[in-house]
Each structure stands twice: as structure tokens, then as C-alpha cells.
Design a protein around this motif. Structure first.
Motif, PDB file in Angstrom:
ATOM      1  N   ILE A 301     -20.224   6.017 -14.113  1.00 17.51           N
ATOM      2  CA  ILE A 301     -20.642   4.788 -14.777  1.00 17.51           C
ATOM      3  C   ILE A 301     -20.869   5.031 -16.267  1.00 17.51           C
ATOM      4  CG2 ILE A 301     -23.116   5.075 -14.387  1.00 17.51           C
ATOM      5  CD1 ILE A 301     -21.131   1.778 -14.138  1.00 17.51           C
ATOM      6  N   ARG A 302     -21.301   6.249 -16.643  1.00 14.19           N
ATOM      7  CA  ARG A 302     -21.504   6.527 -18.066  1.00 14.19           C
ATOM      8  C   ARG A 302     -20.173   6.521 -18.812  1.00 14.19           C
ATOM      9  NH1 ARG A 302     -25.945   7.922 -20.443  1.00 14.19           N
ATOM     10  NH2 ARG A 302     -26.989   8.861 -18.654  1.00 14.19           N
ATOM     11  N   TYR A 303     -19.127   7.022 -18.172  1.00 13.82           N
ATOM     12  CA  TYR A 303     -17.805   6.982 -18.805  1.00 13.82           C
ATOM     13  C   TYR A 303     -17.376   5.533 -19.028  1.00 13.82           C
ATOM     14  CZ  TYR A 303     -12.879   7.890 -19.766  1.00 13.82           C
ATOM     15  OH  TYR A 303     -11.643   7.945 -20.373  1.00 13.82           O
ATOM     16  N   ASP A 304     -17.550   4.696 -18.013  1.00 10.67           N
ATOM     17  CA  ASP A 304     -17.180   3.291 -18.161  1.00 10.67           C
ATOM     18  C   ASP A 304     -17.982   2.617 -19.265  1.00 10.67           C
ATOM     19  OD1 ASP A 304     -15.277   3.425 -16.227  1.00 10.67           O
ATOM     20  OD2 ASP A 304     -16.315   2.216 -14.735  1.00 10.67           O
ATOM     21  N   LEU A 305     -19.272   2.918 -19.336  1.00  8.69           N
ATOM     22  CA  LEU A 305     -20.117   2.314 -20.364  1.00  8.69           C
ATOM     23  C   LEU A 305     -19.668   2.726 -21.767  1.00  8.69           C
ATOM     24  CD1 LEU A 305     -23.640   2.685 -18.718  1.00  8.69           C
ATOM     25  CD2 LEU A 305     -22.599   0.535 -19.440  1.00  8.69           C
ATOM     26  N   ASN A 306     -19.195   3.971 -21.894  1.00  9.50           N
ATOM     27  CA  ASN A 306     -18.817   4.470 -23.217  1.00  9.50           C
ATOM     28  C   ASN A 306     -17.399   4.091 -23.617  1.00  9.50           C
ATOM     29  OD1 ASN A 306     -21.297   5.714 -23.728  1.00  9.50           O
ATOM     30  ND2 ASN A 306     -20.676   7.624 -22.741  1.00  9.50           N
ATOM     31  N   TYR A 307     -16.469   4.032 -22.649  1.00 12.10           N
ATOM     32  CA  TYR A 307     -15.053   3.900 -22.998  1.00 12.10           C
ATOM     33  C   TYR A 307     -14.348   2.687 -22.403  1.00 12.10           C
ATOM     34  CZ  TYR A 307     -15.864   8.730 -24.395  1.00 12.10           C
ATOM     35  OH  TYR A 307     -16.371   9.859 -24.980  1.00 12.10           O
ATOM     36  N   LEU A 308     -14.965   2.014 -21.417  1.00 13.49           N
ATOM     37  CA  LEU A 308     -14.285   0.894 -20.772  1.00 13.49           C
ATOM     38  C   LEU A 308     -15.180  -0.332 -20.658  1.00 13.49           C
ATOM     39  CD1 LEU A 308     -12.517   2.920 -17.932  1.00 13.49           C
ATOM     40  CD2 LEU A 308     -11.400   1.850 -19.895  1.00 13.49           C
ATOM     41  N   ALA A 309     -16.231  -0.367 -21.439  1.00 11.67           N
ATOM     42  CA  ALA A 309     -17.138  -1.512 -21.401  1.00 11.67           C
ATOM     43  C   ALA A 309     -16.528  -2.699 -22.141  1.00 11.67           C
ATOM     44  CB  ALA A 309     -18.479  -1.140 -22.034  1.00 11.67           C
ATOM     45  N   PRO A 310     -16.918  -3.915 -21.775  1.00 10.07           N
ATOM     46  CA  PRO A 310     -16.473  -5.082 -22.529  1.00 10.07           C
ATOM     47  C   PRO A 310     -16.775  -4.929 -24.014  1.00 10.07           C
ATOM     48  CG  PRO A 310     -17.556  -5.767 -20.503  1.00 10.07           C
ATOM     49  CD  PRO A 310     -17.765  -4.292 -20.624  1.00 10.07           C
ATOM     50  N   GLY A 311     -15.755  -5.185 -24.836  1.00  8.80           N
ATOM     51  CA  GLY A 311     -15.932  -5.079 -26.279  1.00  8.80           C
ATOM     52  C   GLY A 311     -15.484  -3.758 -26.868  1.00  8.80           C
ATOM     53  N   VAL A 312     -15.127  -2.787 -26.011  1.00 10.32           N
ATOM     54  CA  VAL A 312     -14.674  -1.474 -26.475  1.00 10.32           C
ATOM     55  C   VAL A 312     -13.147  -1.468 -26.555  1.00 10.32           C
ATOM     56  CG1 VAL A 312     -14.561   0.989 -25.904  1.00 10.32           C
ATOM     57  CG2 VAL A 312     -16.673  -0.300 -25.517  1.00 10.32           C
ATOM     58  N   THR A 313     -12.605  -0.831 -27.584  1.00 17.17           N
ATOM     59  CA  THR A 313     -11.146  -0.718 -27.706  1.00 17.17           C
ATOM     60  C   THR A 313     -10.587   0.049 -26.514  1.00 17.17           C
ATOM     61  OG1 THR A 313     -11.266  -0.772 -30.123  1.00 17.17           O
ATOM     62  CG2 THR A 313      -9.253   0.124 -29.136  1.00 17.17           C
ATOM     63  N   ALA A 314      -9.549  -0.502 -25.901  1.00 18.72           N
ATOM     64  CA  ALA A 314      -8.973   0.106 -24.700  1.00 18.72           C
ATOM     65  C   ALA A 314      -8.322   1.445 -25.028  1.00 18.72           C
ATOM     66  CB  ALA A 314      -7.948  -0.839 -24.089  1.00 18.72           C
ATOM     67  N   PRO A 315      -8.296   2.385 -24.065  1.00 19.18           N
ATOM     68  CA  PRO A 315      -7.641   3.669 -24.295  1.00 19.18           C
ATOM     69  C   PRO A 315      -6.153   3.497 -24.599  1.00 19.18           C
ATOM     70  CG  PRO A 315      -8.984   3.717 -22.301  1.00 19.18           C
ATOM     71  CD  PRO A 315      -8.902   2.289 -22.735  1.00 19.18           C
ATOM     72  N   ASP A 316      -5.597   4.464 -25.335  1.00 21.08           N
ATOM     73  CA  ASP A 316      -4.162   4.450 -25.603  1.00 21.08           C
ATOM     74  C   ASP A 316      -3.396   4.718 -24.311  1.00 21.08           C
ATOM     75  OD1 ASP A 316      -4.663   4.060 -28.270  1.00 21.08           O
ATOM     76  OD2 ASP A 316      -4.541   6.201 -28.777  1.00 21.08           O
ATOM     77  N   PHE A 317      -2.237   4.065 -24.179  1.00 18.68           N
ATOM     78  CA  PHE A 317      -1.370   4.331 -23.032  1.00 18.68           C
ATOM     79  C   PHE A 317       0.058   3.997 -23.420  1.00 18.68           C
ATOM     80  CE2 PHE A 317      -2.657  -0.105 -22.654  1.00 18.68           C
ATOM     81  CZ  PHE A 317      -1.450  -0.757 -22.384  1.00 18.68           C
ATOM     82  N   SER A 318       0.987   4.542 -22.679  1.00 22.63           N
ATOM     83  CA  SER A 318       2.404   4.264 -22.903  1.00 22.63           C
ATOM     84  C   SER A 318       3.164   4.583 -21.630  1.00 22.63           C
ATOM     85  CB  SER A 318       2.940   5.118 -24.060  1.00 22.63           C
ATOM     86  OG  SER A 318       4.327   4.899 -24.237  1.00 22.63           O
ATOM     87  N   PHE A 319       4.163   3.756 -21.327  1.00 22.28           N
ATOM     88  CA  PHE A 319       5.035   4.008 -20.186  1.00 22.28           C
ATOM     89  C   PHE A 319       6.339   3.246 -20.381  1.00 22.28           C
ATOM     90  CE2 PHE A 319       2.205   0.496 -18.988  1.00 22.28           C
ATOM     91  CZ  PHE A 319       3.110  -0.499 -18.643  1.00 22.28           C
ATOM     92  N   VAL A 320       7.308   3.575 -19.581  1.00 23.86           N
ATOM     93  CA  VAL A 320       8.603   2.891 -19.586  1.00 23.86           C
ATOM     94  C   VAL A 320       8.714   2.098 -18.289  1.00 23.86           C
ATOM     95  CG1 VAL A 320      11.115   3.169 -19.631  1.00 23.86           C
ATOM     96  CG2 VAL A 320       9.655   4.704 -20.993  1.00 23.86           C
TER      97      VAL A 320
END
Length: 454
Positions: A301-320
Motif C-alpha cells: 500500500i505504501r508503494y501505491d500511495l507513493n507512485y500510483l495514488a490519484p494525482g501522481v504522474t503514471a509510471p513510464d511504459f512502452s509496448f508494441v
């Protein structure tokens, strides 16, 4: 505000510990007779038939033997079984080292279980006699009758003017099961169903039923599933938070209290009250960090609060995609989208696919895009999924992304996991499993400023 993952865990816990003290080993008497049909064995000697009760905490956990004995010449057996919690446990019947049948029995403290059956037709001849089984049989009879009435209602055979009366009647019938068999597994399931039916037409009466059964352990899960959402919708967030505090105050079971505290933290997180959620998590860590499972939940839950909480910039990702198009968070700036992360072989995802397609059809007119990142190990599985279904949005091609990197960045613990991201690349909400009503609420808030489709 219902959080599926927490409530599922809490419901499982509370059904097994309702009105019991988990710190003490429970004991009860198991007795009965296992005989053999004359067509199989006419000797009249039924000795040596094995009767075993086992416990397995999960599919990967080792099997623990709780009870084992052999029948005497008449086929009779008797013994005391020790077990951790009131629950269903597998009973295995064996002879000459061969397992011949297995079925589930309910073990409850001070509730003698009597088992009678005849080989080889165990299923046809089996009788289970105990207070718990009698209560469950009563509940099952009511359930079957209610399901038949429900089928009539769904088919239109019951006039609309009578549906409310039917709902009231069945709520009372389930409550009668609770009153007739108090302090059994079936009684709490019946009380839950009674309260659920009341919630369809009289929420105050639903709350009264919940309050009447509290502080029985199992009813706390019902309070979280039914009571908390009602208070949040009718009175607001702060009142719902106060309701959780009241549940914490009356709980007599430390494990139950811990799950309610978790639910409160999750509620603040889901409602974008991140600072308060972090403060609550700090307090939780001080109180519960001695437990390995609690430590694991804290990290998650601490990871979500720090990196996936509402208002936080989403992590970088890429796929084809399977069509050969490159998709990344940078390329999606300016559009609102949902990233789904799940094995396509997942049963829940398959069941909900049609509902996702409805969401896609409705909200694509407002600019919503959906992308799926499959966690399956084989392209055969992915292709087979779409052999039976229309592929309505882009799907990442296996091998075009790092599976572990995706799981880590988006903290995928439950599948399906969905992340709703706005046109600025900011997380609106992370959703786990089948939280479709909350996905729709998030989309409605996101497109609230749009008066008409683009």
C-alpha cells in the motif's frame, strides 16, 4: 468505496472465526459408521477403513492431518479432533491405502459430528449430523427456494407490484434461519442475506439488522460491504470514516480490527486523501508491523500511495500492439485511457470482458482509449482468447514489454489490475479485480466537463 481485495480476505477470515477465539485450539468429537455394501464385501468385517480429516491453507501449502482413525469390525469409529477454527475441512475415506471418497465437513467447538456412509456409494448414502450441518441444511433449503423465486422474477412471471413483498418475505425467512441457528456459520450467512435484501428497499432496516448481529466477527465484513457504502452515499465520507471508527471500537478480535483499519486506509487512498492515508498507514505500521503478512501489506500500500495514488504522474511504459503500433505514456499524452494488466486466461477477466466492451463503446465517444497488457506466457493463449471474442481495443504483443517491469511499476498484486490515466498522464485511480462500478464513477468524474460526445 467497496474494496474487493480487502473485503474478500476479511470475509474469508471472519467466516472461519466468527464468535471464536483464534488463539485457542478447538476440539470436538467425531463419530460414526462406515460400512461396505454386501455386493462388494459380504464378510461383515468393516474394520480398517480409514477416516481422515485434513487442513490445507492454500493450494500450494502442505496438507496437515488433523484427525485419523480406523473403523472397528462393525465399521464404527470415534475420536477427538483438534482444529484451529470453525470451518469446512476435507474428510477422506480410504481402505487398503486407497483413497475412495472425500467430502467436506464442518468442525465447530463442542459440536459433535456424526458421519454415516456406505461404500462404494458414499455420495448417495452419506449423512452428516451436527448443529452446524443442520443449520447449513436449513439455509441451503431456503437458498434453493429463493433461487427458484428469483428465476421467476427474472423471467417476468412475478408482477412488479409483488416484487417488493417477495423481497420483504425472503428477508424475513433468512432472518428466521439466523434466529433459529444462532452462532453457526449458516446463521451469519443468513443474516448477511437478510440484510442485503433489506438494503434494496429499506436501508435503515438493513443497518438495524447489521447492528443486531454485531459484534459477531463475521458481521463486520457485512458492515463493510453494505453498511459503509450506504453511509458514504447517504451521509458522506466523514460519516463513513466515523462508522469505521465505531466498528474498530466494538471489535473484540484483534485480527478483525486490523482488517477494518486496513479498509479505512484504503478508503482514504481511494478518495484521494493521500496525506491522511499516509498518516493512518504510519499509525498502522506502529501497531501491526510485527506480523509478516502485515509488513507485506504495508509495503504494497505504501508503494501505491507513493507512485500510483490519484494525482501522481503514471509510471513510464512502452509496448508494441499486436498490429505493430508502438504505444507509450508519452505518445498517449492528451488522451484519457485505461491500462489493463491481466492474464487473458484469468476467469474474472473473461467473465467481465463483455462489460468492458460496453464501457469502451460508451466512453470512446468521449475520447477514452483502452489498452490491454496480457500477462499470459503463450501467444497461443492470447490468440485463443480472441478466437472467441472481438478484439475491440489494442492489445500488447507478448515479448514487446518486460513482464516483471510492468508488474513492479504498477504494483500488480490482484488481477485484473486497471489504471485510469488522464490526458496529462496523471493517475485518476487504480482498480483491482472487478471494481466496475468504481471504474464507471471514475470515468464519469473524468468526463464531467464534457456535455456531449466529441
Amino acid at each position: 468505496m467497496k474494496k474487493i481485495t480487502l473485503l474478500a480476505a476479511l470475509t474469508l477470515l471472519l467466516l472461519t472465526v466468527a464468535c471464536s477465539n483464534r488463539s485457542e485450539v478447538k476440539k470436538t468429537l467425531v463419530t460414526g459408521t462406515i460400512t461396505v455394501a454386501d455386493s462388494i464385501d459380504s464378510s461383515g468385517d468393516f474394520s480398517g477403513i480409514g477416516v481422515t480429516i485434513v487442513k490445507r491453507d492454500s493450494s500450494n501449502a502442505p496438507i496437515d492431518t488433523l484427525f485419523h482413525t480406523l473403523t472397528d469390525q462393525s465399521g464404527a469409529f470415534e475420536g477427538e479432533v483438534s482444529f484451529p477454527n470453525r470451518n469446512y475441512y476435507p474428510m477422506i475415506i480410504s481402505r487398503n491405502n486407497n483413497d475412495l471418497a472425500s467430502f467436506r465437513v464442518i468442525l465447530a467447538e463442542n459440536d459433535t459430528l456424526r458421519v454415516n456412509a456406505q461404500l462404494p456409494n458414499i455420495r448417495e448414502t452419506l449423512t452428516l449430523d451436527s448443529n452446524e450441518h443442520e443449520a447449513m441444511q436449513t439455509l441451503n433449503r431456503v437458498d434453493r427456494s429463493f433461487q427458484r423465486v428469483g428465476a421467476f422474477i427474472m423471467s417476468g412471471a412475478v408482477p412488479d407490484s409483488q416484487i417488493l413483498d417477495e423481497t420483504k418475505k425472503w428477508s424475513e425467512l433468512y432472518w428466521q434461519v439466523y434466529e433459529a441457528h444462532e452462532n453457526t456459520m449458516a446463521s451469519y450467512l443468513a443474516a448477511e442475506k437478510s440484510a442485503e435484501l433489506l438494503g434494496n428497499w429499506d436501508s435503515d432496516a438493513m443497518m438495524a439488522r447489521i447492528d443486531e448481529v454485531l459484534p459477531a466477527d463475521y458481521m463486520f465484513s457485512v458492515a463493510l460491504q453494505l453498511g459503509k457504502p450506504y453511509i458514504a452515499q447517504s451521509e458522506g465520507f466523514d460519516e463513513a470514516s466515523d462508522y469505521l471508527d465505531s466498528l474498530i471500537r466494538i471489535s473484540e478480535n484483534e485480527e478483525v480490527t486490523e482488517f477494518i483499519v486496513r479498509d479505512k486506509i484504503q478508503m482514504y487512498f481511494d478518495s484521494s486523501r493521500i496525506k491522511e492515508a499516509k498518516d493512518l498507514l504510519d499509525n498502522y505500521e506502529q501497531d501491526y508491523s510485527d506480523s509478516p503478512s502485515s509488513k507485506k501489506w504495508i509495503r504494497r500500500i505504501r508503494y501505491d500511495l507513493n507512485y500510483l495514488a490519484p494525482g501522481v504522474t503514471a509510471p513510464d511504459f512502452s509496448f508494441v500492439t499486436m498490429e505493430g503500433d508502438t504505444v507509450s505514456n508519452e505518445k498517449l499524452k492528451g488522451s484519457t485511457y485505461i491500462i489493463e494488466i491481466t492474464p487473458l486466461a484469468n476467469f474474472e477477466y473473461q467473465n467481465d470482458y463483455d462489460r468492458t466492451m460496453v464501457i469502451s463503446e460508451i466512453y470512446k465517444n468521449y475520447g477514452l482509449n483502452i489498452f490491454t497488457i496480457p500477462l499470459d506466457q503463450s501467444e497461443v493463449t492470447v490468440n485463443a482468447f480472441f478466437d472467441e471474442r472481438r478484439k475491440a481495443w489494442p492489445v500488447a504483443k507478448l515479448g514487446s514489454f518486460d513482464v516483471q517491469d510492468v508488474i513492479q511499476k504498477f504494483n500488480v498484486v490482484q488481477v485484473p489490475t486497471r489504471i485510469l490515466i488522464d490526458k496529462d498522464g496523471v493517475v485518476i485511480r487504480k482498480y483491482e479485480r472487478n471494481e466496475f462500478s468504481e471504474v464507471i464513477q471514475g470515468l464519469n468524474r473524468t468526463f464531467n466537463d464534457s456535455n456531449s460526445p466529441s
